[in-house]
Structures are given as structure tokens and as C-alpha cells.
Design an enzyme around this catalytic site. Sequence first.
Site, PDB file in Angstrom:
ATOM      1  N   ARG A 159       0.810  -1.225   0.000  1.00 53.94           N
ATOM      2  CA  ARG A 159       0.000   0.000   0.000  1.00 53.94           C
ATOM      3  C   ARG A 159       0.845   1.278   0.000  1.00 53.94           C
ATOM      4  NH1 ARG A 159      -3.905  -1.322   4.841  1.00 53.94           N
ATOM      5  NH2 ARG A 159      -2.282  -2.881   5.214  1.00 53.94           N
TER       6      ARG A 159
ATOM      7  N   ASN B 112      38.981  26.851 -10.372  1.00 53.94           N
ATOM      8  CA  ASN B 112      39.602  25.665  -9.765  1.00 53.94           C
ATOM      9  C   ASN B 112      39.613  24.457 -10.686  1.00 53.94           C
ATOM     10  OD1 ASN B 112      36.783  25.509  -9.558  1.00 53.94           O
ATOM     11  ND2 ASN B 112      36.927  24.027  -7.879  1.00 53.94           N
TER      12      ASN B 112
ATOM     13  N   ARG C 193      45.464  43.180 -15.680  1.00 51.54           N
ATOM     14  CA  ARG C 193      44.337  43.556 -16.537  1.00 51.54           C
ATOM     15  C   ARG C 193      44.869  44.532 -17.581  1.00 51.54           C
ATOM     16  NH1 ARG C 193      42.101  47.160 -11.571  1.00 51.54           N
ATOM     17  NH2 ARG C 193      43.140  49.083 -12.161  1.00 51.54           N
TER      18      ARG C 193
END
Length: 454
Positions: free
Chosen positions: A16, A386, A440
Site C-alpha cells: 500500500r 579551480n 588587466r
Amino acid sequence: MENRYAVILAAGQGTRMKSKLYKVLHPILDRPMIQYVIEALKPTNVEQLVTVVGHGADEVKKAIDDEVDFVMQEEQLGTAHAVMQAEALLENKRGTTIVVCGDTPLITAETYQAIFDYHEEKGAKATILTTKVANPVGYGRIIRDETGHVEKIVEQKDANEAEQRINEINTGTYCFDNEALFAALKQVSNDNAQEEYYLTDVIEIMKNAGEIVTAYVTEDEDEIIGINDRVALATASNLMKRRINEIHLRNGVTLMDIDNTYIGPDVTIDSDVTIYPGTVLTGETHIGASSIIGPNTEIVDCHIGNNSLIRQSVVTNSKIGSNVNIGPFAHIRPETNIGDEVRVGNFVEVKKSTIDNRSKVSHLSYIGDATLGTNVNVGCGSITVNYDGKNKHETVIEDDSFIGCNTNLIAPVTVKKGSLIAAGSTINEDVPEDALAIARTPQVNKEGYAKKFK
Ligand code: UD1
Ligand code: CA
């Protein structure tokens, strides 16, 4: 005290439940239901726990292996037949055997203890745990004589009209004199409506042999719920949730909404913790004193220190220190170790990393496979790069370093103590101690160009 043994009946398919999962393995607040039965039996000092399992029981064995012995019931021919399977392990042992169902997880250690004590006190050969219910349909009824002594149990399908009106029912838990039990089981037949070997027939067999048969009546109707379908599972889950939550309330924990807080049975919480709604705490989790958790926070297998704040976040298999501030909307993934007074802010993901005391990762960052020292500040949008598509690499950021906003740290890479990284840098070489790293393209301003384009 007599020697004590237990037989847990768990060979039924549980059709059930409509599930691939074996019935007694369905979890209630993160623990398989049969585990609650085992935990509740432990304080009664049972020497041996035998679980009767049926086909496909390998998963059950895996789940509770180290705590119990197993016997296999190949065909489910009834509850008496199920107990008989334990004969090889228990026969000829002197003492008391408790028979319980694997699908009644709400029966408490106190109740098991009480039926054992009552049984031994009465010098009975059998004691039935019974209760009175408003609607007894489906249960075995307790038949008593005019003087109130138990005579027998009649199953629903075998009960006549008068018997059907009886509202004292068999909960399916019993204490037996062990030797008398196995002797009586040999006399049980399957001459009944279901053509099953009923364990309940043992009562009448013993009674007819002139033995003492008693019943221990429990008042708490909720405790004896047997889980046959998911409606009962939901009811039992709610009752268990409330039971656990009330323990924490009594221990000095504030729950803002007792119905909407889900705390697993192995979670420990110190006093003066406040938990907001929608919080789910599971596994081997500990929350230290005066911490504030939630709303809508999930914590699995974590140790959280004192006075920390974790809002709208998911934290898994990690250690978090004291006076830490996490979230809203942070994701702390496994094997993370966060020190004291650390800040992990909104939309930050941390994986398998260490962040030492007083460091801050306040906004929109990914920190994976990294070790951050003390007093590190990671600017908004900075990430550890990573993963190269094949392997994971480590990033180390030493004490007192300041990582400008939107920095990419291409691992493996080490940023030494006290250094500074200019915003927008992509760092793929180690940065020496106390250095400023700028990686950068320099800005070029072309006078008047914008106007031309427009
Ligand atoms: C049983 C009792 C009934 C009691 C009720 C309480 C009998 C004959 N009747 O009825 O008096 O009111 O429990 O819930 O015992 N099982 C096996 N092998 C089998 C049959 C059952 O291991 O061959 C296990 C089931 O997995 C379950 C337990 O025994 O854990 C009870 O069996 P179930 O079929 O649910 O018994 P009920 O009809 O509910
Ligand atoms: Ca049942």
C-alpha cells in the site's frame, strides 16, 4: 530483570506504500522508520534483536546491519510464521521476548520499558500492548472475560458483531516468556478467515494451558500508529516532528513556527538558539548556543558554533565557527571549514575550502578547493578558477590579503600574506608577500570617440 530479547516483524511487502522502497526503510525526518523502533528498544536492554525480513531485504540489511540479526521469511504466511523464523536464534533461551512491528515507529522507549516491567511484575507468559481507539476497524480486538481477564484476540475478519464493537485493540506489540512463546507457536494453525498463521492465536493457546496472560493498556493512541500507506506516513511524520520539536523547545530553543521546522532525530541544539520557519536540520548536525537559523535554511551534517547567523542558505557537511554571518542565499558545500567571525554573504558558493577567522567573502563569489587565511577580504564577484576541465586545483590566499572585486584566481595559485590584487585582475601566477598584483589591460580613453559613434 529477566534476560530480554526482541523480534521485529518486517517481512511484509508494504504494497500500500506503492513504492520501490521497502516499507520499513521509508524515512521519517531523515531516519528509516525501523531505526526508530531499534532506538526505542535499546534502553530496555534487550540482549539480542532479531529482525524478520522478506524478499528484497538487502537494503534493510544494509541500513541496520550492525545492530541486529536477520532471519528470512521466504513466504509471508502470517505473523506467527514470521516469529517462528527466529526460532533458530532464540529457542531455549530463558527470558522475555518482545515482539514488535517494524512499522510502528512512534512507540517510545518508555512504553516498551513499561510493558516489559508490567509483564515481569505480573509473572505473565504473555502481555499484549493494547489501547482503546474510537475506530477499531482493521485491528485485532481484545476479548476479556466477565472479570476483565484477557482471553484471546480476535482478528477483524474473524470477529462476530459483538466482538466488532469492542474498541480495545491489539497494537501488535507483545511480551512473551521466550520458551513458552516458541512452544505455543508450534500449535498455531491457519484455520481462519485469512488462512494465515496468526501470532495472536498464541494468547488463547497459553490461556487454555492455564498460563497468566495480561494486557498493558497505553493511553496514547498516537504512539501505536502502524504505517501501512503514505497517509499514515504523513501523520506519523507530523507527530514525530512535533515530538522532536517539543524536546528542543523544552531545552531552551525558540522555534518561530513549530509546524514549519523540521529537525532530524540526531540533531543537537544548544539553548537560546532561534530557528525561523522553513528550516530543515538533518543528519549529525549541531547548532551552538544563541545562533540564529533561517528562515528557509537547510543544514545537513554540520557543526555550527555559537552566536552565528545563517539565513536563507544551504549548508552541507561542513564546520562553521562562532559569530559567523552566512547568507542570505549562500551555498556552503561539503568539506568546508569556516572559522570564527567570518562573513559569507549573498550569492556566495563555497566548496571544500577553509576560510579562517575574520575573513570575508561578502558578495557573489565562488570559492572552491581554496584555503583562505585570517583577515582575508574577497571582493564582490571574485572567483577561484579551480577546474581546468579535467582536474581540480587549489588556491591559497594567505592572511591579511585583499582581493579586489571581480578577480579570477586561476588555480593552482598562491597569494602570499598581506598582498593586494587590483580589481578585475586575472591572476595565474603566485603573488609575493605584501605585493600589489595588477593583471588587466590598462584603460585607454579616446577623446571624442563616443560622440562619433552616436
Ligand atoms: C496485526 C495483528 C492485529 C493487530 C495489528 C496491529 C495478527 C494476526 N494480527 O494485524 O491483531 O491489531 O497487527 O497493527 O498478527 N509480517 C511479517 N510476515 C508475515 C505477516 C506479517 O513479517 O507473514 C509483519 C508485517 O510486515 C508487519 C507486521 O508483521 O510489520 C504485522 O503484519 P500485518 O499484516 O500488518 O498485520 P495486521 O493485519 O495489521
Ligand atoms: Ca499492520
